[in-house]
Design an enzyme around this catalytic site. Sequence first.
Site, mmCIF file in Angstrom:
data_model
loop_
_atom_site.group_PDB
_atom_site.id
_atom_site.type_symbol
_atom_site.label_atom_id
_atom_site.label_comp_id
_atom_site.label_asym_id
_atom_site.label_seq_id
_atom_site.Cartn_x
_atom_site.Cartn_y
_atom_site.Cartn_z
ATOM 1 N N LEU A 15 0.522 -1.623 0.468
ATOM 2 C CA LEU A 15 -0.188 0.022 -0.380
ATOM 3 C C LEU A 15 0.902 1.432 -0.044
ATOM 4 O O LEU A 15 0.100 2.666 -0.211
ATOM 5 C CB LEU A 15 -1.067 0.211 1.749
ATOM 6 C CG LEU A 15 -2.503 -0.810 1.337
ATOM 7 C CD1 LEU A 15 -3.166 -1.060 2.852
ATOM 8 C CD2 LEU A 15 -3.351 -0.269 0.106
ATOM 9 N N LYS A 222 -18.249 7.576 7.359
ATOM 10 C CA LYS A 222 -18.771 5.758 7.697
ATOM 11 C C LYS A 222 -17.573 5.309 8.321
ATOM 12 O O LYS A 222 -17.701 4.953 8.984
ATOM 13 C CB LYS A 222 -19.376 5.269 6.664
ATOM 14 C CG LYS A 222 -20.074 4.363 6.773
ATOM 15 C CD LYS A 222 -20.857 3.539 5.057
ATOM 16 C CE LYS A 222 -20.786 2.266 5.702
ATOM 17 N NZ LYS A 222 -21.008 2.253 3.941
ATOM 18 N N CYS A 381 29.573 -0.605 -9.807
ATOM 19 C CA CYS A 381 30.141 -2.835 -8.946
ATOM 20 C C CYS A 381 30.217 -3.385 -10.220
ATOM 21 O O CYS A 381 31.279 -3.628 -10.424
ATOM 22 C CB CYS A 381 28.795 -2.914 -8.004
ATOM 23 S SG CYS A 381 29.152 -4.097 -6.610
ATOM 24 N N HIS A 515 28.255 2.217 -4.467
ATOM 25 C CA HIS A 515 27.267 2.259 -5.676
ATOM 26 C C HIS A 515 26.800 3.930 -5.084
ATOM 27 O O HIS A 515 25.775 3.795 -3.967
ATOM 28 C CB HIS A 515 25.860 1.550 -4.593
ATOM 29 C CG HIS A 515 25.969 -0.004 -4.874
ATOM 30 N ND1 HIS A 515 25.784 -0.637 -5.796
ATOM 31 C CD2 HIS A 515 27.107 -1.058 -4.478
ATOM 32 C CE1 HIS A 515 25.867 -1.791 -5.910
ATOM 33 N NE2 HIS A 515 26.639 -1.809 -5.143
ATOM 34 N N GLU A 517 24.371 5.614 -6.291
ATOM 35 C CA GLU A 517 23.067 5.573 -6.398
ATOM 36 C C GLU A 517 21.799 5.843 -5.044
ATOM 37 O O GLU A 517 21.127 5.973 -5.324
ATOM 38 C CB GLU A 517 21.936 4.275 -7.372
ATOM 39 C CG GLU A 517 21.480 2.778 -6.530
ATOM 40 C CD GLU A 517 23.398 1.984 -6.922
ATOM 41 O OE1 GLU A 517 24.402 3.392 -7.660
ATOM 42 O OE2 GLU A 517 22.914 1.369 -7.055
HETATM 43 N N1 GLN Z 1 29.117 -9.734 -7.372
HETATM 44 C C1 GLN Z 1 30.083 -8.382 -7.118
HETATM 45 C C2 GLN Z 1 30.892 -9.521 -6.056
HETATM 46 O O1 GLN Z 1 30.053 -9.558 -4.985
HETATM 47 C C3 GLN Z 1 28.929 -7.944 -7.050
HETATM 48 C C4 GLN Z 1 28.332 -7.491 -6.472
HETATM 49 C C5 GLN Z 1 27.497 -5.928 -7.312
HETATM 50 O O2 GLN Z 1 27.618 -5.857 -7.547
HETATM 51 N N2 GLN Z 1 26.921 -5.038 -5.477
HETATM 52 O O3 GLN Z 1 31.505 -8.400 -6.250
#
Ligand code: GLN
Length: 543
Positions: A15, A222, A381, A515, A517
Site C-alpha cells: 500500500l 462512515k 559495481c 553504489h 545511487e
Molecule cells: N558480485 C559482485 C561482487 O560481489 C558485485 C556486487 C555488486 O554489484 N553489488 O563483488
Amino acid sequence: MARFIFITGGVVSSLGKGLMAASLAALLQARGYRVRIRKFDPYLNVDPGTMSPYQHGEVYVTDDGAETDLDLGHYERFTGVSARQSDNVTSGRIYQTIIQKERRGDYLGATVQVIPHVTDAIKEFALADTDDLDFVLCEIGGTVGDIESLPFIEAIRQLRNELEPDRTVSVHVTLVPYISAAGELKTKPTQHSVRELTSLGIQPEVLLCRCEHPLPDTERAKIAAFCNVRKEAVIPALDADSIYAVPMQYHGEGLDDEVLRAFGIRDAEEPDLSRWYDILDRYNNPEGEVTIGVVGKYVGLQDAYKSLHEALVHGGMANRVKVNIKWIDAEVFENEEELGAKLEPMHAVLVPGGFGERGSEGKIGSVKFAREHKVPFFGICLGMQMACIEGARNIAGIAGASTTEFGETDEPVVGLITEWMSKEGLEKRAADGDMGGTMRLGAYDARLSANSHVASIYEKEEISERHRHRYEVNSNYIAPLEQGGLIFTGMSPDGALPEIVERPDHPWFVGVQFHPELKSKPFDPHPLFASFIKAAVDQSRLV
Ligand code: GLN
C-alpha cells in the site's frame, strides 16, 4: 523527548506504507522538526542481505554498513537523514540477539518468552538513540493480522501504555477498493482491518485510506464512525503521478495537521515546502528527454533496482529532462547483432550491480558496444568489474579474462577480496565463510586522481561512497588495462583497492566499485548521475 508515530498497514500489502512514512517525515521536517524513521520487518532473516532481489527487491546499504530494507532508501531520499543499522530490525535479528543472550546465561535461569523478552527487545530497539529527535516514525512491515507481526504490534501496545499519553500516535494505512460492477468504493475492508488492530489493543488516531477514486464525504464519515476516529483524520490517499508528489498531496489532505493534532500540538510552524515545489516543477516540466538502456539480470522486478531508478530520475531533474529507462535483460541478448539492435536507440548505457554469472556475457557485450560506439557508459559495481573484463579481453588481449565469482579462471581480472582495511582495522574473509553480512559493506573513502574526469565531476579528490561487494578488480592487471586505455582514477586511501576506472578517449565512460545511487536525493542529485544524464543529453543531440 521524542514522540513516536507507529505506522501499520491493513487489508493488503504494497500500500506504500514506506512512502507514506517518508512523506510524513518530510512534512514534519519541513515544519522544522528533527525526524528519524525506523522499519520493523517481521520475517526471520537476520537482514535482507541474503535474500534474492526477486523476493525482497533491492538491499539498501547504509553508511555504517547495514544491509537493510529498501524502504530505508525512501526514508533517506525524502528526508536527507542518513539511515543507520539501528533503523532496521527483523524478527530474525531480535531472536538472534535473545538466543545469544540465553546461551550466555544472561537470563539467569528464567524461561525466555515472546512476552516479555521479545517485546522488550522490540521496545528497546524503538527507543534507542532517540534523545535528540522530535519525532521517530516506526513502520511495521507486513499487514495487521499476520502471525509474524504480532509481537511487534504487542510491543507497540505496551509502549503506548508506558510512554506519556501525548507521546505516541498510531497511523493505520488501509485500502478502500473500488468495485467497478457496483460503481462503488467499499469501506468494509478498512472497518475489518481497524477492528483487527483494536482487538490487539491499538486504536489508531489517523487512517490513511489508499483509493483509486476520490473518497466521497459520506464514505469518509462512515469510516470515521465505524473506526472511531475523527472524520478529518480519515485521510484519502489517491495514487500520485510521481512519488515526489506524495508529500504535498498528503499535506493537502491534512495528514501532517491531523497527526500533530493527535499529539495535541496546535502551534506548529507552517511547513516550508519550497524544496518539494522545485522538485515537482523539474519533474513535471522537462525540457527534453533521454533514453537510458539498463542492462541487468533482475529487470523483471523494478524494485530490484529501486535506488538506481530514482538516481536516474534525479539526474534527469538536475538537467531538466525526462529520463526514459529501458530495462534490458542481459541474458536474452547475448548475441552481438541482437545486442546492437537493442542498444542502438539508447542515449546511454548503464550496467548496474549484480551477482552471479547469468547474463554476464550480455553485460560484457554492452560495455563493448558502448565503448566502440562512443555511447556514454556507466558501470556500477558488477558493471565496473564487467568493464574491466571487457577491456582485458578485447583490448589488452587477455582472452580468458574473468572473475573468480563465476568459477575458477587462469586470468582472474576480478577476484575475491580476502583482506581490506576498514575504520575498525583489518577485515579478513575466507572463501568458505558465511554469506550473510560478510561483504565489504558501507561507506569507504576513495582518493581520485587530480585532473581525472571523475575528479572534475565530483569537484573534489576525496570522496566517501557506499559499498556492497565480495570481489574486486585485481591490481595485478592494472598495468595491462591502463595500457589499453582504461585508467584507474580512484583508489582506496591505502592505494590497495581499485574504486574507479574511466576511459579518457571516450566522451563518458566511468566504472565505479561502489553504489552512488544509494546517496542520490531528489533535492541533491548525485554528481555522477547528474553528469551521466548530461552526457546522455549531449548524445541525444548527436543522433
Ligand atoms: N558480485 C559482485 C561482487 O560481489 C558485485 C556486487 C555488486 O554489484 N553489488 O563483488
